[in-house]
Design an enzyme around this catalytic site. Sequence first.
Site, PDB file in Angstrom:
ATOM      1  CG  HIS A   9      -1.828  -1.120   1.407  1.00 12.36           C
ATOM      2  ND1 HIS A   9      -1.679  -2.078   2.384  1.00 12.36           N
ATOM      3  CD2 HIS A   9      -2.933  -1.477   0.698  1.00 12.36           C
ATOM      4  CE1 HIS A   9      -2.662  -2.964   2.285  1.00 12.36           C
ATOM      5  NE2 HIS A   9      -3.424  -2.631   1.269  1.00 12.36           N
TER       6      HIS A   9
ATOM      7  CD  GLN B 279     -13.649  -5.846  -1.635  1.00 14.19           C
ATOM      8  OE1 GLN B 279     -13.905  -4.678  -1.887  1.00 14.19           O
ATOM      9  NE2 GLN B 279     -12.431  -6.361  -1.818  1.00 14.19           N
TER      10      GLN B 279
HETATM   11  P1  AMP Z   1      -6.405  -4.113  -0.276  1.00 12.12           P
HETATM   12  O1  AMP Z   1      -6.224  -3.291   0.969  1.00 12.12           O
HETATM   13  O2  AMP Z   1      -5.923  -5.502  -0.151  1.00 12.12           O
HETATM   14  O3  AMP Z   1      -7.792  -3.989  -0.844  1.00 12.12           O
HETATM   15  O4  AMP Z   1      -5.449  -3.459  -1.356  1.00 12.12           O
HETATM   16  C1  AMP Z   1      -5.512  -2.094  -1.666  1.00 12.12           C
HETATM   17  C2  AMP Z   1      -4.633  -1.817  -2.855  1.00 12.12           C
HETATM   18  O5  AMP Z   1      -3.291  -2.174  -2.555  1.00 12.12           O
HETATM   19  C3  AMP Z   1      -5.053  -2.659  -4.081  1.00 12.12           C
HETATM   20  O6  AMP Z   1      -4.901  -1.874  -5.254  1.00 12.12           O
HETATM   21  C4  AMP Z   1      -4.046  -3.784  -4.046  1.00 12.12           C
HETATM   22  O7  AMP Z   1      -3.798  -4.347  -5.324  1.00 12.12           O
HETATM   23  C5  AMP Z   1      -2.813  -3.065  -3.539  1.00 12.12           C
HETATM   24  N1  AMP Z   1      -1.869  -4.036  -2.976  1.00 12.12           N
HETATM   25  C6  AMP Z   1      -2.120  -4.977  -2.040  1.00 12.12           C
HETATM   26  N2  AMP Z   1      -1.031  -5.736  -1.822  1.00 12.12           N
HETATM   27  C7  AMP Z   1      -0.069  -5.262  -2.652  1.00 12.12           C
HETATM   28  C8  AMP Z   1       1.286  -5.624  -2.924  1.00 12.12           C
HETATM   29  N3  AMP Z   1       1.889  -6.632  -2.281  1.00 12.12           N
HETATM   30  N4  AMP Z   1       1.966  -4.915  -3.852  1.00 12.12           N
HETATM   31  C9  AMP Z   1       1.371  -3.882  -4.513  1.00 12.12           C
HETATM   32  N5  AMP Z   1       0.101  -3.494  -4.306  1.00 12.12           N
HETATM   33  C10 AMP Z   1      -0.612  -4.172  -3.392  1.00 12.12           C
END
Ligand code: AMP
Length: 277
Positions: free
Chosen positions: A34, A58
């Site tokens: 993030h 979701q």
């Molecule tokens: P989430 O909080 O899991 O919904 O993720 C929020 C954003 O962070 C989304 O766009 C994810 O794809 C991105 N994200 C989560 N994990 C990673 C990672 N390891 N590397 C890059 N982006 C990430």
Amino acid sequence: MHTVAEMREASRVARADGHRIGFVPTMGALHAGHAALIDRARTECGMVVVSVFVNPTQFDRADDLAAYPRTLDIDAAVCATHGTDVVFAPSANEMYPDGPRASLRAGDLGVQLEGASRPGHFDGVATIVARLLDAVEPDVAYFGRKDYQQTLVVRHMIASEGIPTVVEVLPTVRDHDGLALSSRNIRLSPGDRERALAIPRGLISASRLFDNGVIETDAIVRAVREELSRADIGIDYVVIVDPDSLAPLATARVGAVVLVAATVAGVRLIDNVILGR
Ligand code: AMP
């Protein structure tokens, strides 16, 4: 900020001051993946907004939603460290005044792979991203490639809804041992985490095979599955697909994507690699 009205007003003021608005939607439990998105927004935009919202629509399983980590105070501190201007943390009622139901359909891209394993998941994603974009009205929204199918669903939703936000997708950030960072990783015991490393190992073998001239996707998929099975990991799917349509490919080519979903000790993990990059 906790309300859509406050958020809209902050964006209005920033825009009137001539700032570009960059937006990073998250479900919190922030990690370096993030942070990379926030850092990129910081370099490109005058105002950086990070949303922290565990989106109920979701999740297809109530226990998964209940177990999802919620660490808003720590997340706000991480956001501050990375120069975030606004943390937008609305309540479920604020985002879903008529109750937590998806009002958008993700379409064909959303019913396969993750969408097949988690029915309705991408309708929920499309709905919440549309509502968040409506509240923040960003110039640019930043997403991680780790959630590959999500990036396609979001791009498709933005185009079909006519939303003027530009989408930027950034590479997957990995831990020192290669495991893709995920808010779910904290639910893995040290032993399970060790087993989960078969996922990045499998993806590396897929890339190596392709780089060495193997293009039959069956052979590449088999190698990945063997790597996962050796670690006794439950495989949901291993596929090699077209990067835009997600159609399965019989023959791999540069830019094709290997997508993996697997469950380690009840924790569902996804990862991917783009071949030839
Ligand atoms: P989430 O909080 O899991 O919904 O993720 C929020 C954003 O962070 C989304 O766009 C994810 O794809 C991105 N994200 C989560 N994990 C990673 C990672 N390891 N590397 C890059 N982006 C990430």
